[in-house]
Design a protein around this motif. Structure first.
Motif, mmCIF file in Angstrom:
data_model
loop_
_atom_site.group_PDB
_atom_site.id
_atom_site.type_symbol
_atom_site.label_atom_id
_atom_site.label_comp_id
_atom_site.label_asym_id
_atom_site.label_seq_id
_atom_site.Cartn_x
_atom_site.Cartn_y
_atom_site.Cartn_z
ATOM 1 N N GLU A 66 0.839 -1.194 0.000
ATOM 2 C CA GLU A 66 0.000 0.000 0.000
ATOM 3 C C GLU A 66 0.871 1.240 0.000
ATOM 4 O OE1 GLU A 66 -3.663 0.472 2.604
ATOM 5 O OE2 GLU A 66 -2.390 2.045 3.400
ATOM 6 N N LEU A 67 0.621 2.139 -0.953
ATOM 7 C CA LEU A 67 1.365 3.392 -1.043
ATOM 8 C C LEU A 67 0.558 4.485 -0.363
ATOM 9 C CD1 LEU A 67 2.222 3.091 -4.838
ATOM 10 C CD2 LEU A 67 3.336 2.000 -2.878
ATOM 11 N N LYS A 68 1.270 5.392 0.301
ATOM 12 C CA LYS A 68 0.609 6.491 1.006
ATOM 13 C C LYS A 68 1.227 7.800 0.562
ATOM 14 C CE LYS A 68 -1.142 5.044 5.506
ATOM 15 N NZ LYS A 68 -0.954 5.200 6.956
ATOM 16 N N VAL A 69 0.375 8.792 0.282
ATOM 17 C CA VAL A 69 0.849 10.105 -0.127
ATOM 18 C C VAL A 69 0.079 11.155 0.664
ATOM 19 C CG1 VAL A 69 1.226 11.660 -2.066
ATOM 20 C CG2 VAL A 69 1.240 9.203 -2.458
ATOM 21 N N ALA A 70 0.794 12.019 1.364
ATOM 22 C CA ALA A 70 0.157 13.094 2.119
ATOM 23 C C ALA A 70 -0.001 14.324 1.230
ATOM 24 C CB ALA A 70 1.005 13.429 3.347
ATOM 25 N N ALA A 71 -0.823 15.262 1.662
ATOM 26 C CA ALA A 71 -1.051 16.492 0.892
ATOM 27 C C ALA A 71 0.270 17.198 0.640
ATOM 28 C CB ALA A 71 -2.016 17.406 1.636
ATOM 29 N N GLY A 72 0.483 17.608 -0.598
ATOM 30 C CA GLY A 72 1.715 18.298 -0.958
ATOM 31 C C GLY A 72 2.841 17.364 -1.357
ATOM 32 N N GLN A 73 2.592 16.052 -1.292
ATOM 33 C CA GLN A 73 3.641 15.098 -1.635
ATOM 34 C C GLN A 73 3.332 14.393 -2.953
ATOM 35 O OE1 GLN A 73 3.958 12.435 1.724
ATOM 36 N NE2 GLN A 73 5.413 13.792 2.734
ATOM 37 N N SER A 74 4.387 13.882 -3.574
ATOM 38 C CA SER A 74 4.214 13.085 -4.784
ATOM 39 C C SER A 74 5.059 11.826 -4.677
ATOM 40 C CB SER A 74 4.617 13.887 -6.019
ATOM 41 O OG SER A 74 6.000 14.130 -6.006
ATOM 42 N N LEU A 75 4.738 10.859 -5.505
ATOM 43 C CA LEU A 75 5.397 9.559 -5.439
ATOM 44 C C LEU A 75 5.539 9.013 -6.859
ATOM 45 C CD1 LEU A 75 6.376 7.549 -3.267
ATOM 46 C CD2 LEU A 75 4.074 6.595 -3.245
ATOM 47 N N VAL A 76 6.766 8.700 -7.228
ATOM 48 C CA VAL A 76 7.008 8.069 -8.527
ATOM 49 C C VAL A 76 6.810 6.566 -8.371
ATOM 50 C CG1 VAL A 76 8.737 7.572 -10.304
ATOM 51 C CG2 VAL A 76 8.607 9.862 -9.285
ATOM 52 N N LEU A 77 6.023 5.977 -9.272
ATOM 53 C CA LEU A 77 5.805 4.536 -9.284
ATOM 54 C C LEU A 77 6.630 3.935 -10.416
ATOM 55 C CD1 LEU A 77 1.893 4.448 -9.004
ATOM 56 C CD2 LEU A 77 3.589 4.976 -7.245
ATOM 57 N N GLY A 78 7.383 2.927 -10.113
ATOM 58 C CA GLY A 78 8.181 2.289 -11.147
ATOM 59 C C GLY A 78 9.074 1.226 -10.546
ATOM 60 N N ARG A 79 9.784 0.511 -11.429
ATOM 61 C CA ARG A 79 10.593 -0.623 -10.970
ATOM 62 C C ARG A 79 12.024 -0.242 -10.642
ATOM 63 N NH1 ARG A 79 11.903 -4.752 -14.008
ATOM 64 N NH2 ARG A 79 11.413 -3.702 -15.962
ATOM 65 N N ASP A 80 12.410 1.010 -10.940
ATOM 66 C CA ASP A 80 13.805 1.410 -10.722
ATOM 67 C C ASP A 80 13.949 2.065 -9.349
ATOM 68 O OD1 ASP A 80 16.296 2.609 -10.668
ATOM 69 O OD2 ASP A 80 16.225 3.180 -12.781
#
Ligand SMILES: [Zn+2]
Length: 156
Positions: A66-80
């Motif tokens: 499970e991925l979590k992202v708070a307000a103002g944050q971003s998250l790159v999804l990928g295999r690297d």
């Protein structure tokens, strides 16, 4: 009569002036859309968080984590692992690109996803997103990477 009958729950204009926290008006305070589900964390129409729910957190539940992202944050999804802090969630999937998509939650509480030019595509509810275009995410959406890496979007 409106085909869905939703307009019947609109308050008359004179009743809109004094909105109280305990008001039973089922209407978005920002865009004034009638809320189909007043208990939802966000408005279906303008996607803003509804008041009294606190700052929302974006969560995307994949079978592998499970991925979590708070307000103002971003998250790159990928295999690297050099590009994505959650690469371990996607290493089982050969069809996920090294840098596949980015998800983020803006300060207004709206969640977004953008395909980063992935080989096999990013899909929201089965619709493939054009590359490098920001698309809003809603609570209950299915976010899918490539053919079969499906995650449930939760915004609350
Ligand atoms: Zn709204």
């Amino acid at each position: 009569m409106h085909p869905h009958g939703r307009e019947q729950t609109l308050l008359p204009p004179e009743a809109q002036g004094g909105r109280r926290p305990d008001s039973t008006a089922m209407m978005c305070p920002y865009c004034e859309a009638v809320l189909a589900n007043p208990a939802a964390a966000q408005c279906d129409s303008c996607l803003r968080p509804l008041p009294g729910k606190g700052a929302p957190t974006l969560r995307v539940q994949f079978p592998t984590g499970e991925l979590k992202v708070a307000a103002g944050q971003s998250l790159v999804l990928g295999r690297d692992a050099g590009q994505s802090p959650v690469a371990s969630t996607f290493t089982p999937y050969d069809n996920v690109s090294r840098r596949h998509s980015t998800v983020w939650l803006d300060q207004q509480g709206t969640a977004w996803v953008r395909d980063e030019g992935s080989t096999n595509g990013t899909f929201v509810n089965g619709e493939r997103l054009p590359p490098r275009v920001d698309a809003p995410l809603r609570d209950g959406d299915q976010l899918r990477l490539a053919a079969d890496v499906a995650g449930n979007v939760m915004l609350n």
